[in-house]
Scaffold this motif. Structure first.
Motif, PDB file in Angstrom:
ATOM      1  N   VAL A 227      11.622  -1.316  -3.126  1.00 11.02           N
ATOM      2  CA  VAL A 227      11.434  -2.627  -3.738  1.00 11.02           C
ATOM      3  C   VAL A 227      12.687  -3.481  -3.603  1.00 11.02           C
ATOM      4  O   VAL A 227      12.624  -4.671  -3.257  1.00 11.02           O
ATOM      5  CB  VAL A 227      11.033  -2.470  -5.219  1.00 11.02           C
ATOM      6  CG1 VAL A 227      10.997  -3.830  -5.906  1.00 11.02           C
ATOM      7  CG2 VAL A 227       9.670  -1.790  -5.318  1.00 11.02           C
ATOM      8  N   PHE A 228      13.856  -2.892  -3.872  1.00  7.17           N
ATOM      9  CA  PHE A 228      15.092  -3.674  -3.913  1.00  7.17           C
ATOM     10  C   PHE A 228      15.920  -3.543  -2.637  1.00  7.17           C
ATOM     11  O   PHE A 228      17.010  -4.113  -2.553  1.00  7.17           O
ATOM     12  CB  PHE A 228      15.940  -3.243  -5.117  1.00  7.17           C
ATOM     13  CG  PHE A 228      15.278  -3.520  -6.432  1.00  7.17           C
ATOM     14  CD1 PHE A 228      15.204  -4.819  -6.924  1.00  7.17           C
ATOM     15  CD2 PHE A 228      14.687  -2.505  -7.169  1.00  7.17           C
ATOM     16  CE1 PHE A 228      14.587  -5.085  -8.126  1.00  7.17           C
ATOM     17  CE2 PHE A 228      14.058  -2.762  -8.373  1.00  7.17           C
ATOM     18  CZ  PHE A 228      14.009  -4.053  -8.859  1.00  7.17           C
TER      19      PHE A 228
ATOM     20  N   LEU B  36       0.826  -1.209   0.000  1.00  7.34           N
ATOM     21  CA  LEU B  36       0.000   0.000   0.000  1.00  7.34           C
ATOM     22  C   LEU B  36       0.857   1.254   0.000  1.00  7.34           C
ATOM     23  O   LEU B  36       0.536   2.240  -0.676  1.00  7.34           O
ATOM     24  CB  LEU B  36      -0.922  -0.004   1.223  1.00  7.34           C
ATOM     25  CG  LEU B  36      -1.999  -1.093   1.266  1.00  7.34           C
ATOM     26  CD1 LEU B  36      -2.760  -1.036   2.582  1.00  7.34           C
ATOM     27  CD2 LEU B  36      -2.957  -0.946   0.098  1.00  7.34           C
ATOM     28  N   TYR B  37       1.943   1.236   0.743  1.00  5.91           N
ATOM     29  CA  TYR B  37       2.836   2.395   0.801  1.00  5.91           C
ATOM     30  C   TYR B  37       3.450   2.671  -0.568  1.00  5.91           C
ATOM     31  O   TYR B  37       3.573   3.831  -0.990  1.00  5.91           O
ATOM     32  CB  TYR B  37       3.929   2.130   1.840  1.00  5.91           C
ATOM     33  CG  TYR B  37       4.886   3.282   2.041  1.00  5.91           C
ATOM     34  CD1 TYR B  37       4.509   4.400   2.763  1.00  5.91           C
ATOM     35  CD2 TYR B  37       6.174   3.232   1.517  1.00  5.91           C
ATOM     36  CE1 TYR B  37       5.393   5.456   2.958  1.00  5.91           C
ATOM     37  CE2 TYR B  37       7.061   4.274   1.707  1.00  5.91           C
ATOM     38  CZ  TYR B  37       6.665   5.382   2.426  1.00  5.91           C
ATOM     39  OH  TYR B  37       7.544   6.434   2.619  1.00  5.91           O
ATOM     40  N   LEU B  38       3.806   1.608  -1.274  1.00  8.91           N
ATOM     41  CA  LEU B  38       4.401   1.768  -2.604  1.00  8.91           C
ATOM     42  C   LEU B  38       3.370   2.272  -3.613  1.00  8.91           C
ATOM     43  O   LEU B  38       3.630   3.242  -4.351  1.00  8.91           O
ATOM     44  CB  LEU B  38       4.984   0.433  -3.058  1.00  8.91           C
ATOM     45  CG  LEU B  38       5.505   0.379  -4.503  1.00  8.91           C
ATOM     46  CD1 LEU B  38       6.755   1.230  -4.652  1.00  8.91           C
ATOM     47  CD2 LEU B  38       5.785  -1.072  -4.907  1.00  8.91           C
TER      48      LEU B  38
ATOM     49  N   ASP C 208       8.738 -12.270  -8.029  1.00  9.63           N
ATOM     50  CA  ASP C 208       7.704 -11.884  -8.993  1.00  9.63           C
ATOM     51  C   ASP C 208       7.049 -10.568  -8.599  1.00  9.63           C
ATOM     52  O   ASP C 208       6.753  -9.722  -9.460  1.00  9.63           O
ATOM     53  CB  ASP C 208       6.647 -12.985  -9.084  1.00  9.63           C
ATOM     54  CG  ASP C 208       7.187 -14.258  -9.729  1.00  9.63           C
ATOM     55  OD1 ASP C 208       8.217 -14.160 -10.441  1.00  9.63           O
ATOM     56  OD2 ASP C 208       6.592 -15.339  -9.522  1.00  9.63           O
ATOM     57  N   GLN C 209       6.812 -10.389  -7.318  1.00  5.55           N
ATOM     58  CA  GLN C 209       6.215  -9.137  -6.869  1.00  5.55           C
ATOM     59  C   GLN C 209       7.156  -7.958  -7.088  1.00  5.55           C
ATOM     60  O   GLN C 209       6.716  -6.851  -7.427  1.00  5.55           O
ATOM     61  CB  GLN C 209       5.833  -9.248  -5.390  1.00  5.55           C
ATOM     62  CG  GLN C 209       4.657 -10.188  -5.126  1.00  5.55           C
ATOM     63  CD  GLN C 209       4.411 -10.395  -3.649  1.00  5.55           C
ATOM     64  OE1 GLN C 209       5.320 -10.309  -2.815  1.00  5.55           O
ATOM     65  NE2 GLN C 209       3.154 -10.681  -3.293  1.00  5.55           N
ATOM     66  N   LYS C 210       8.444  -8.182  -6.911  1.00  6.88           N
ATOM     67  CA  LYS C 210       9.416  -7.116  -7.176  1.00  6.88           C
ATOM     68  C   LYS C 210       9.380  -6.708  -8.642  1.00  6.88           C
ATOM     69  O   LYS C 210       9.432  -5.517  -8.969  1.00  6.88           O
ATOM     70  CB  LYS C 210      10.821  -7.582  -6.788  1.00  6.88           C
ATOM     71  CG  LYS C 210      11.056  -7.717  -5.300  1.00  6.88           C
ATOM     72  CD  LYS C 210      12.484  -8.160  -5.026  1.00  6.88           C
ATOM     73  CE  LYS C 210      12.729  -8.336  -3.539  1.00  6.88           C
ATOM     74  NZ  LYS C 210      14.120  -8.791  -3.253  1.00  6.88           N
ATOM     75  N   GLN C 211       9.309  -7.691  -9.539  1.00  8.90           N
ATOM     76  CA  GLN C 211       9.267  -7.387 -10.962  1.00  8.90           C
ATOM     77  C   GLN C 211       7.982  -6.637 -11.321  1.00  8.90           C
ATOM     78  O   GLN C 211       8.003  -5.683 -12.107  1.00  8.90           O
ATOM     79  CB  GLN C 211       9.371  -8.676 -11.775  1.00  8.90           C
ATOM     80  CG  GLN C 211       9.448  -8.447 -13.287  1.00  8.90           C
ATOM     81  CD  GLN C 211      10.628  -7.601 -13.680  1.00  8.90           C
ATOM     82  OE1 GLN C 211      11.760  -7.829 -13.232  1.00  8.90           O
ATOM     83  NE2 GLN C 211      10.383  -6.605 -14.526  1.00  8.90           N
TER      84      GLN C 211
END
Length: 307
Positions: A174-175, A155-157, A186-189
């Motif tokens: 993210v990283f 949510l923050y992102l 997969d969520q990072k991508q």
């Protein structure tokens, strides 16, 4: 802020409390106040009474044992009902401040309350108010072990960093350490794709400035009503120029007509000679005046020269 969301939050928040072992006297009183507040919110629709009841329930928890897991559950449940009551009363600007009064600092806020606050301030378009608190909460190492940590990070992102255009911070989230705990590969991508799409969209909406802006402004102005008038008047002056070039008599009558056309041109267009957009029209007008001057007086001067 709706009945459906209120009922869902009520069910998710209170279910674990009702399945707990028998309550002590303090917890029993607080649990009764919680039920009353939920009824006032969802059934009676008395939002101020629901908020006041939540306040009494939070006060009753001051003498309870904070080490008991039911303490945190009841406190979070009372705060969730209180948040929804404040939202219904249109007192959302004070929600975060009220929560911090009971949790002292952002790091101690429960994951469910943090999620609700992010969604609430996003709903009213003031997600920037949650940026600092959300960042502090996510960077707290103890919160990384909570079940709702990943949801808060998501949510923050999606609702704070990306809409506010903080793309560098979004990539770091993210990283970085937070993303390593909250997201799978997969969520990072997927998050990276969202950030890149937002960047591309921002570049399309705000292209780099073109140094040759004046011609663009002039051409764009032709699509306006004023630009259409300018085109018609230019066509009239060109027609007048051609008429003067072939006319052999009635010179003074044509001169008066030409003067009237020029006055009408300046009257309808109301052109500001000092404005940069006026330069091309003034240049064209001077050129046509020179051609008209040659058409009217060149034969006279040639006759004088031959004589």
């Amino acid at each position: 802020m709706s009945n459906s969301s209120t009922s869902m939050a009520h069910t998710l928040s209170f279910g674990s409390v009702r399945q707990s072992p028998p309550l002590s006297s303090h917890f029993a009183l607080t649990h009764g106040l919680l039920d009353s507040a939920a009824e006032q919110l969802m059934v009676q629709r008395d939002f101020q009474a629901a908020f006041d009841t939540c306040e009494r329930g939070l006060v009753s928890l001051l003498n309870a044992e904070q080490e008991d897991s039911r303490y945190g559950e009841l406190k979070a449940a009372l705060c969730i009902v209180g948040i929804q009551a404040l939202a219904e009363l249109n007192q959302w600007p004070g929600v975060l401040e009220w929560i911090l009064q009971h949790y002292e600092c952002p790091e101690k806020i429960s994951a469910k309350i943090m999620q609700m606050c992010i969604l609430l301030y996003t709903k009213v378009g003031e997600q920037a108010m949650m940026q600092e608190a959300g960042h502090v909460w996510l960077c707290c190492p103890s919160n990384g072990r909570l079940a709702g940590f990943g949801t808060v990070a998501e949510l923050y992102l999606l609702h704070i960093l990306v809409p506010l255009g903080h793309m560098t911070e979004a990539r770091e989230l993210v990283f970085g350490e937070v993303g390593g705990i909250a997201f799978t590969e997969d969520q990072k991508q997927t998050a990276l794709d969202i950030v890149e799409n937002k960047e591309n969209l921002s570049q399309e909406q705000h292209p780099s400035p073109n140094p040759n802006t004046s011609p663009v402004v002039v051409v764009a102005g032709l699509n306006t009503p004023q630009g259409a008038v300018i085109q018609k008047l230019e066509a009239l002056l060109r027609l007048l120029n051609r008429g003067l070039s072939v006319a052999s008599g009635g010179l003074f009558r044509l001169q008066r007509f030409f003067l009237a056309a020029v006055l009408l041109y300046m009257l309808f267009v109301r052109m500001d000679p000092a404005h940069p957009s006026s330069f091309p029209w003034i240049s064209q007008m001077l050129q046509m005046l020179k051609q008209m001057w040659d058409a009217m007086f060149a034969p006279y001067y040639r006759a004088r020269a031959q004589s």
